[in-house]
Scaffold this active site. Structure first.
Site, PDB file in Angstrom:
ATOM      1  N   ASP A  95       0.865  -1.177   0.000  1.00 38.66           N
ATOM      2  CA  ASP A  95       0.000   0.000   0.000  1.00 38.66           C
ATOM      3  C   ASP A  95       0.901   1.225   0.000  1.00 38.66           C
ATOM      4  O   ASP A  95       1.577   1.506   0.992  1.00 38.66           O
ATOM      5  CB  ASP A  95      -0.920  -0.005   1.221  1.00 38.66           C
ATOM      6  CG  ASP A  95      -1.991   1.080   1.158  1.00 38.66           C
ATOM      7  OD1 ASP A  95      -1.805   2.062   0.409  1.00 38.66           O
ATOM      8  OD2 ASP A  95      -3.015   0.946   1.862  1.00 38.66           O
ATOM      9  N   ARG A 130       0.024   4.413  -0.413  1.00 35.11           N
ATOM     10  CA  ARG A 130      -0.677   5.672  -0.195  1.00 35.11           C
ATOM     11  C   ARG A 130      -0.078   6.453   0.974  1.00 35.11           C
ATOM     12  O   ARG A 130       0.282   5.886   2.009  1.00 35.11           O
ATOM     13  CB  ARG A 130      -2.167   5.417   0.057  1.00 35.11           C
ATOM     14  CG  ARG A 130      -2.915   4.997  -1.183  1.00 35.11           C
ATOM     15  CD  ARG A 130      -4.351   4.642  -0.863  1.00 35.11           C
ATOM     16  NE  ARG A 130      -4.446   3.439  -0.029  1.00 35.11           N
ATOM     17  CZ  ARG A 130      -5.592   2.901   0.377  1.00 35.11           C
ATOM     18  NH1 ARG A 130      -6.733   3.470   0.028  1.00 35.11           N
ATOM     19  NH2 ARG A 130      -5.596   1.805   1.107  1.00 35.11           N
TER      20      ARG A 130
END
Length: 622
Positions: free
Chosen positions: A163, A165
């Site tokens: 991930d 982000r």
């Protein structure tokens, strides 16, 4: 002035050691929103200068956001100092725009707008496609997921992080509006942790709903198991009988609008199939253990009857597809693990007319035949085929891709069912996908040892006779409804009356049709009463007298429904026979229904007479 004050507050209150550099509002514009389901809202869309990653992120201010920001206690005294409700939503083109069911992003976006609008707050639309890896890489990851990797493993296999982000820009956007304390709408603990580290206080983590579908179950399970998302993937709550019927009633106008298209394309339109799936119709008889509703005979037949009010072809097809899910749940565990692997509603056609032939071969059977009237075959993943092996009748479960579909369904009525033929030549079927027909049809079937749902313990012949009379009754009810509307406004040529309803003959004809439908309904209800009485017994068997009464009531119900439609058509004038008029379609559909073995009256009267007189029923399948 308010904007300036908000910026000063955010710069003053944000901890200096963790706060990102300040961003400033660049522009704001009011945008009315409308979602595919008709929900509307109004958002104030803000853009920003100075975001850390330089991307064009958006903030949508929704509802009474200013009040939620400055004085939330006035909106809800139970939430003093809690802050506005905030959702960090990462862009998902496939889910947000195209409605992909591989993820839950689209439904989460729709849910967030409604929830935030109700309480006041912000939806941050962050340009971080594919958990930060980009759109093309996300689609590459989808391809890897199709080979067995989960969503996180696929990202890593492509050389990305699980991930990628970063929510620094989100903290900057919130800070620019003075939102230093928020209630966060998320199931993802990483979002709350990152915001907290960036100086945004999270007073509450509000979970989103679980938007579970067969296509995204593995995806959601990976989020739950891999990154501790707060997701309860327990199967959805079972609707009540009334709730299920309300869902079906809501579909009736759309079925009527699409009835002509259904007949023209000779199958159920995909838009209707999606509506049916969304309503959970195919789960009605599916076992609860696999995510179905495990409902009873009463709900099942009412669903078919009400669908018949919208479109008899749809009612016929869907009634059988529901029933065939129930048939699959009667098989041994190995087959059930296979067919229910992708969800609670595997669709299958089933046909035994005429019976094919089976030859024993190593590991299974070789089957050949041409089977007719395969209702639902145009929408199915599987097909259940009856074959004969010596003195034993078997049912074989075959992937639809293994057989040849023959486009032969060119009929006067029920054209929309697409009940085409199926052909196979020396097709190998593994032994585990074959089952003795007698065992499959018995109350004590392999599935009854797996599932406690009472419906799985019901003898198979009980349900096989219910679809045609339910669809015919629903169609006749719709015909009476249309006839009433017509006679109240129709001016008939060569008469003195201003409208047809003013004629004593029309009044008599309407009451005759109305009474016939009432008779059909009473006979139908009596048949269901007999079935449900036996359904509550153990073992679930009917006496010959009960079987005779049950089949007789269904047969007489179908005959009365067809006669009601005939009476209505005879009083509706020549225009009723235009192809654009729904009445002519109903008449053709009901005429075909009346020729189905479950409604053909002569053999029903014979066998019912034998059963009622105590002479013994001579047709085992009756």
């Amino acid at each position: 002035m308010l904007r300036h004050q908000m910026t000063i507050v955010s710069e003053t209150l944000m901890p200096a050691d963790t706060a990102p550099s300040a961003a400033a509002v660049r522009s704001r514009v009011t945008v009315p929103l409308r979602f595919p389901d008709g929900y509307t809202a109004t958002a104030e869309v803000l853009t920003f200068h100075g975001l850390a990653d330089g991307k064009e992120h958006l903030l949508l201010a929704l509802g009474a956001w200013e009040q939620a920001l400055l004085d939330p206690e006035k909106l809800d005294p139970a939430l003093p100092d809690a802050g506005p409700l905030v959702r960090l939503h990462s862009e998902c083109l496939t889910g947000d725009v195209f409605g992909s069911q591989r993820c839950d992003c689209g439904p989460q976006l729709r849910e967030a707008v409604e929830k935030i609008s109700a309480t006041g707050g912000f939806l941050l639309y962050l340009r971080q496609e594919g958990r930060g890896i980009g759109l093309y890489s996300k689609l590459d990851a989808y391809a890897l997921q199709d080979t067995g990797l989960d969503t996180y493993e696929a990202n890593v296999a492509l050389g990305h992080g699980e991930d990628e982000r970063d929510y620094t820009a989100a903290a900057q956007m919130l800070g620019a509006l003075g939102a230093t304390t928020v209630r966060l709408l998320t199931n993802n603990p990483d979002k709350a942790a990152q915001l907290t580290a960036l100086g945004i206080g999270v007073t509450e983590q509000v979970p989103t709903e679980v938007h579970l579908s067969p296509a995204n179950h593995a995806y959601l399970a990976a989020k739950r198991d891999h990154t501790a998302h707060t997701l309860d993937l327990a199967q959805p709550a079972v609707p009540s009988h009334d709730e299920m019927l309300a869902r079906v009633d809501a579909l009736i106008p759309r079925l009527r609008e699409r009835a002509e298209e259904t007949e023209r394309i000779r199958r159920i339109p995909e838009s209707t199939m999606e509506d049916l799936r969304e309503a959970g119709v195919f789960r009605v008889l599916s076992p609860k253990a696999v995510g179905g509703f495990g409902m009873g005979v009463e709900t099942y037949v009412e669903v078919v009857r009400r669908l018949g009010r919208g479109c008899p072809s749809t009612a016929w097809t869907v009634g059988h597809l529901i029933e065939h899910v129930w048939m699959l749940a009667r098989w041994p565990r190995k087959v059930q693990d296979e067919v229910f692997a992708d969800g609670a509603e595997p669709l299958a056609a089933a046909t035994g007319a005429p019976v094919g032939q089976a030859t024993k071969v190593p590991g299974g059977y070789s089957i050949s035949g041409r089977w007719t009237f395969a209702s639902g075959v145009m929408h199915s993943e599987w097909v259940l085929l009856a074959v004969q092996h010596g003195d034993v009748r078997l049912q074989c479960l075959v992937p639809i891709s293994d057989v040849e579909l023959l486009d032969v369904w060119h009929t006067a009525g029920l054209r929309g069912t697409g009940s085409n033929d199926v052909r196979a030549e020396e097709l190998f079927v593994p032994a585990y996908r074959t089952l003795d027909w007698a065992l499959l049809g018995a109350a004590d079937n392999p599935g009854s040892r797996i599932h406690p749902d009472p419906i799985i313990h019901t003898p198979m012949a009980t349900l096989l006779n219910l679809v045609a009379p339910a669809a015919a009754l629903g169609a006749a009810e719709h015909a009476v409804e249309m006839f009433r509307e017509r006679v109240l406004v129709r001016r008939v040529k060569n008469t003195l009356e201003d409208r047809q309803a003013d004629s004593p003959l029309a009044q008599a004809r309407f009451s005759h049709a109305y009474g016939l439908v009432a008779t059909a309904r009473l006979q139908w209800e009596e048949a269901i009463r007999v079935v449900t009485a036996s359904y509550q017994r153990r073992p679930m068997t009917m006496t010959d007298h009960e079987r005779a009464a049950y089949r007789l009531s269904l047969g007489l119900s179908g005959t009365a429904s067809a006669e009601a439609v005939r009476v209505i058509m005879a009083g509706s004038g020549g225009s009723a026979h235009r192809l654009s008029n729904p009445l002519q379609r109903i008449q053709r559909d009901v005429d075909v229904l009346l020729n189905h073995p479950t409604l053909t009256l002569d053999p029903i009267l014979e066998q019912a007479g034998r059963g009622l007189l105590g002479l013994g029923i001579t047709v085992p399948s009756f």
